[in-house]
Write a protein that holds these residues in place. Structure first.
Motif, PDB file in Angstrom:
ATOM      1  N   GLU A 131      26.429  15.668  21.291  1.00 53.91           N
ATOM      2  CA  GLU A 131      26.065  14.298  21.654  1.00 53.91           C
ATOM      3  C   GLU A 131      26.052  13.432  20.399  1.00 53.91           C
ATOM      4  O   GLU A 131      25.734  13.912  19.300  1.00 53.91           O
ATOM      5  CB  GLU A 131      24.678  14.292  22.307  1.00 53.91           C
ATOM      6  N   ILE A 132      26.413  12.161  20.561  1.00 55.08           N
ATOM      7  CA  ILE A 132      26.312  11.211  19.457  1.00 55.08           C
ATOM      8  C   ILE A 132      25.685   9.921  19.969  1.00 55.08           C
ATOM      9  O   ILE A 132      25.821   9.570  21.136  1.00 55.08           O
ATOM     10  CB  ILE A 132      27.681  10.888  18.812  1.00 55.08           C
ATOM     11  N   ASP A 133      24.986   9.247  19.096  1.00 57.71           N
ATOM     12  CA  ASP A 133      24.438   7.925  19.387  1.00 57.71           C
ATOM     13  C   ASP A 133      24.753   7.055  18.179  1.00 57.71           C
ATOM     14  O   ASP A 133      24.119   7.178  17.132  1.00 57.71           O
ATOM     15  CB  ASP A 133      22.936   8.005  19.635  1.00 57.71           C
ATOM     16  N   PHE A 134      25.774   6.214  18.325  1.00 55.98           N
ATOM     17  CA  PHE A 134      26.291   5.423  17.207  1.00 55.98           C
ATOM     18  C   PHE A 134      26.232   3.941  17.580  1.00 55.98           C
ATOM     19  O   PHE A 134      27.260   3.300  17.779  1.00 55.98           O
ATOM     20  CB  PHE A 134      27.740   5.826  16.923  1.00 55.98           C
ATOM     21  N   PRO A 135      25.039   3.353  17.684  1.00 51.76           N
ATOM     22  CA  PRO A 135      24.933   1.965  18.145  1.00 51.76           C
ATOM     23  C   PRO A 135      25.432   0.963  17.105  1.00 51.76           C
ATOM     24  O   PRO A 135      25.524   1.266  15.914  1.00 51.76           O
ATOM     25  CB  PRO A 135      23.431   1.795  18.389  1.00 51.76           C
ATOM     26  N   THR A 136      25.742  -0.230  17.577  1.00 49.10           N
ATOM     27  CA  THR A 136      26.146  -1.315  16.687  1.00 49.10           C
ATOM     28  C   THR A 136      24.936  -1.797  15.895  1.00 49.10           C
ATOM     29  O   THR A 136      23.857  -1.982  16.459  1.00 49.10           O
ATOM     30  CB  THR A 136      26.717  -2.485  17.503  1.00 49.10           C
ATOM     31  N   ARG A 185      27.106 -16.589   6.349  1.00 51.64           N
ATOM     32  CA  ARG A 185      27.640 -15.552   7.222  1.00 51.64           C
ATOM     33  C   ARG A 185      26.483 -14.717   7.752  1.00 51.64           C
ATOM     34  O   ARG A 185      25.384 -14.743   7.203  1.00 51.64           O
ATOM     35  CB  ARG A 185      28.630 -14.654   6.483  1.00 51.64           C
ATOM     36  N   VAL A 186      26.756 -13.968   8.798  1.00 50.91           N
ATOM     37  CA  VAL A 186      25.735 -13.092   9.375  1.00 50.91           C
ATOM     38  C   VAL A 186      25.593 -11.843   8.511  1.00 50.91           C
ATOM     39  O   VAL A 186      26.582 -11.225   8.115  1.00 50.91           O
ATOM     40  CB  VAL A 186      26.113 -12.698  10.816  1.00 50.91           C
ATOM     41  N   SER A 187      24.347 -11.480   8.195  1.00 51.34           N
ATOM     42  CA  SER A 187      24.065 -10.220   7.516  1.00 51.34           C
ATOM     43  C   SER A 187      23.478  -9.248   8.533  1.00 51.34           C
ATOM     44  O   SER A 187      22.870  -9.663   9.529  1.00 51.34           O
ATOM     45  CB  SER A 187      23.084 -10.432   6.360  1.00 51.34           C
ATOM     46  N   TYR A 188      23.643  -7.953   8.265  1.00 49.35           N
ATOM     47  CA  TYR A 188      23.255  -6.948   9.248  1.00 49.35           C
ATOM     48  C   TYR A 188      22.244  -5.971   8.678  1.00 49.35           C
ATOM     49  O   TYR A 188      22.215  -5.697   7.470  1.00 49.35           O
ATOM     50  CB  TYR A 188      24.496  -6.184   9.737  1.00 49.35           C
ATOM     51  N   GLN A 189      21.421  -5.448   9.567  1.00 50.51           N
ATOM     52  CA  GLN A 189      20.458  -4.425   9.193  1.00 50.51           C
ATOM     53  C   GLN A 189      21.183  -3.094   8.974  1.00 50.51           C
ATOM     54  O   GLN A 189      22.315  -2.911   9.424  1.00 50.51           O
ATOM     55  CB  GLN A 189      19.406  -4.280  10.289  1.00 50.51           C
ATOM     56  N   PRO A 190      20.541  -2.138   8.280  1.00 50.63           N
ATOM     57  CA  PRO A 190      21.176  -0.828   8.087  1.00 50.63           C
ATOM     58  C   PRO A 190      21.521  -0.171   9.420  1.00 50.63           C
ATOM     59  O   PRO A 190      20.810  -0.329  10.412  1.00 50.63           O
ATOM     60  CB  PRO A 190      20.105  -0.030   7.330  1.00 50.63           C
ATOM     61  N   ARG A 191      22.615   0.551   9.419  1.00 56.24           N
ATOM     62  CA  ARG A 191      23.062   1.252  10.629  1.00 56.24           C
ATOM     63  C   ARG A 191      22.255   2.539  10.814  1.00 56.24           C
ATOM     64  O   ARG A 191      22.058   3.301   9.867  1.00 56.24           O
ATOM     65  CB  ARG A 191      24.548   1.591  10.514  1.00 56.24           C
ATOM     66  N   SER A 192      21.794   2.769  12.038  1.00 52.35           N
ATOM     67  CA  SER A 192      21.115   4.018  12.388  1.00 52.35           C
ATOM     68  C   SER A 192      21.969   4.779  13.396  1.00 52.35           C
ATOM     69  O   SER A 192      22.575   4.173  14.283  1.00 52.35           O
ATOM     70  CB  SER A 192      19.732   3.739  12.988  1.00 52.35           C
ATOM     71  N   PHE A 193      22.028   6.096  13.255  1.00 54.61           N
ATOM     72  CA  PHE A 193      22.780   6.898  14.217  1.00 54.61           C
ATOM     73  C   PHE A 193      22.255   8.329  14.218  1.00 54.61           C
ATOM     74  O   PHE A 193      21.587   8.765  13.272  1.00 54.61           O
ATOM     75  CB  PHE A 193      24.282   6.881  13.913  1.00 54.61           C
ATOM     76  N   THR A 194      22.534   9.043  15.306  1.00 56.97           N
ATOM     77  CA  THR A 194      22.172  10.457  15.414  1.00 56.97           C
ATOM     78  C   THR A 194      23.365  11.238  15.947  1.00 56.97           C
ATOM     79  O   THR A 194      24.140  10.729  16.766  1.00 56.97           O
ATOM     80  CB  THR A 194      20.963  10.680  16.347  1.00 56.97           C
ATOM     81  N   ILE A 195      23.493  12.465  15.479  1.00 64.99           N
ATOM     82  CA  ILE A 195      24.549  13.373  15.926  1.00 64.99           C
ATOM     83  C   ILE A 195      23.889  14.707  16.259  1.00 64.99           C
ATOM     84  O   ILE A 195      23.147  15.258  15.438  1.00 64.99           O
ATOM     85  CB  ILE A 195      25.617  13.569  14.833  1.00 64.99           C
ATOM     86  N   THR A 196      24.144  15.214  17.462  1.00 70.41           N
ATOM     87  CA  THR A 196      23.565  16.488  17.884  1.00 70.41           C
ATOM     88  C   THR A 196      24.648  17.554  17.918  1.00 70.41           C
ATOM     89  O   THR A 196      25.659  17.407  18.613  1.00 70.41           O
ATOM     90  CB  THR A 196      22.912  16.365  19.272  1.00 70.41           C
ATOM     91  N   LEU A 197      24.443  18.620  17.144  1.00 69.45           N
ATOM     92  CA  LEU A 197      25.356  19.759  17.103  1.00 69.45           C
ATOM     93  C   LEU A 197      24.678  20.965  17.750  1.00 69.45           C
ATOM     94  O   LEU A 197      23.451  21.087  17.722  1.00 69.45           O
ATOM     95  CB  LEU A 197      25.726  20.099  15.657  1.00 69.45           C
ATOM     96  N   SER A 198      25.478  21.858  18.318  1.00 70.74           N
ATOM     97  CA  SER A 198      24.901  23.049  18.939  1.00 70.74           C
ATOM     98  C   SER A 198      25.802  24.255  18.718  1.00 70.74           C
ATOM     99  O   SER A 198      26.976  24.118  18.345  1.00 70.74           O
ATOM    100  CB  SER A 198      24.675  22.827  20.440  1.00 70.74           C
ATOM    101  N   MET A 199      25.244  25.443  18.972  1.00 71.74           N
ATOM    102  CA  MET A 199      25.980  26.700  18.860  1.00 71.74           C
ATOM    103  C   MET A 199      25.280  27.742  19.722  1.00 71.74           C
ATOM    104  O   MET A 199      24.116  27.594  20.095  1.00 71.74           O
ATOM    105  CB  MET A 199      26.020  27.179  17.411  1.00 71.74           C
ATOM    106  N   LEU A 200      26.004  28.796  20.068  1.00 71.85           N
ATOM    107  CA  LEU A 200      25.439  29.929  20.787  1.00 71.85           C
ATOM    108  C   LEU A 200      25.571  31.169  19.918  1.00 71.85           C
ATOM    109  O   LEU A 200      26.622  31.413  19.320  1.00 71.85           O
ATOM    110  CB  LEU A 200      26.158  30.142  22.119  1.00 71.85           C
ATOM    111  N   GLY A 201      24.493  31.947  19.851  1.00 72.46           N
ATOM    112  CA  GLY A 201      24.538  33.154  19.036  1.00 72.46           C
ATOM    113  C   GLY A 201      23.139  33.624  18.694  1.00 72.46           C
ATOM    114  O   GLY A 201      22.135  33.085  19.167  1.00 72.46           O
ATOM    115  N   SER A 202      23.080  34.641  17.877  1.00 74.41           N
ATOM    116  CA  SER A 202      21.795  35.211  17.481  1.00 74.41           C
ATOM    117  C   SER A 202      21.066  34.273  16.528  1.00 74.41           C
ATOM    118  O   SER A 202      21.659  33.360  15.945  1.00 74.41           O
ATOM    119  CB  SER A 202      22.015  36.560  16.802  1.00 74.41           C
TER     120      SER A 202
END
Length: 216
Positions: free
Chosen positions: A21-26, A51-68
């Motif tokens: 899953e990813i959450d990469f908002p503007t 000009r318009v200035s922007y706040q820092p970008r926030s994002f999350t990335i979810t990684l997964s795996m199966l195993g011991s």
């Protein structure tokens, strides 16, 4: 195409992780308003500097795996030592020509009942703009007019001249002129806007413009 994410020079799938899953908002704009008694509209400072200035970008990335758990711990330790608290370049497989920059924090979790391991990568201080992976370079030999195409992010190019050269360009109603010897130069006034930017060159040598484009 399998969804994947590249952190610095490493694709996560090659390291045994699946991008779940990813959450990469503007990024949001920096806004500030002042309500003045007697006025029906507030004073807005969003474009106070032109000009318009922007706040820092926030994002999350979810990684997964199966195993011991042992396998999970091995992969977790590798990723933690490579990325935790580090300023990283992040590329999504859907947009391989753009990368985001930010400090990554990692949150691992393992469920022994299902044998599923999970790693959540989060960033709260990312650059608002994403950058092109390839730097743009435009050269012209002799005099003439060079067209510098630019994406949405304003950028100041590096100018490299091989002999004495005169440059001129205009921004709105303002005209700028520079005469320089051979060397590498940066002119704060030469800020490229979105679209086509023209610069007139007078000289016999080669003039090269280098810059990295970006977009939100």
């Amino acid at each position: 195409m399998r969804p994947d994410v590249k952190i610095n020079d490493l694709w996560m799938y090659a390291m045994g992780w699946l991008r779940e899953e990813i959450d990469f908002p503007t990024p949001q704009s920096q806004t500030n308003t002042v309500v003045v008694p007697g006025r029906n509209a507030p004073i807005r400072f969003t474009e106070a500097l032109g000009r318009v200035s922007y706040q820092p970008r926030s994002f999350t990335i979810t990684l997964s795996m199966l195993g011991s758990r042992e396998k999970f711990n091995q992969r977790k330790d590798i990723l933690t030592n490579l990325c935790a608290g580090q300023l990283c370049q992040v590329i999504l497989s859907e947009e391989p020509d753009l990368y985001a920059v930010g400090t990554l924090e990692l949150e691992p979790a393992y469920d022994p009942l299902t044998g599923k391991g999970q790693m959540v990568l989060s960033c709260s201080d990312g650059d608002a703009y994403r950058y092109h992976t390839e730097e743009t370079e435009v050269s012209i030999t002799g005099g003439g007019t060079v067209i510098l195409n630019n994406d949405y992010m304003p950028v100041v190019p590096t100018v490299i001249t091989t002999v004495e050269t005169a440059l001129s360009w205009s921004i709105g109603e303002d005209v700028f002129k520079k005469s320089v010897s051979a060397g590498t130069w940066t002119f704060p006034e030469l800020e490229l806007q979105e679209g086509q930017n023209s610069v007139s060159i007078t000289g016999e040598g080669t003039t090269t413009f280098r810059y990295r484009e970006g977009r939100l």
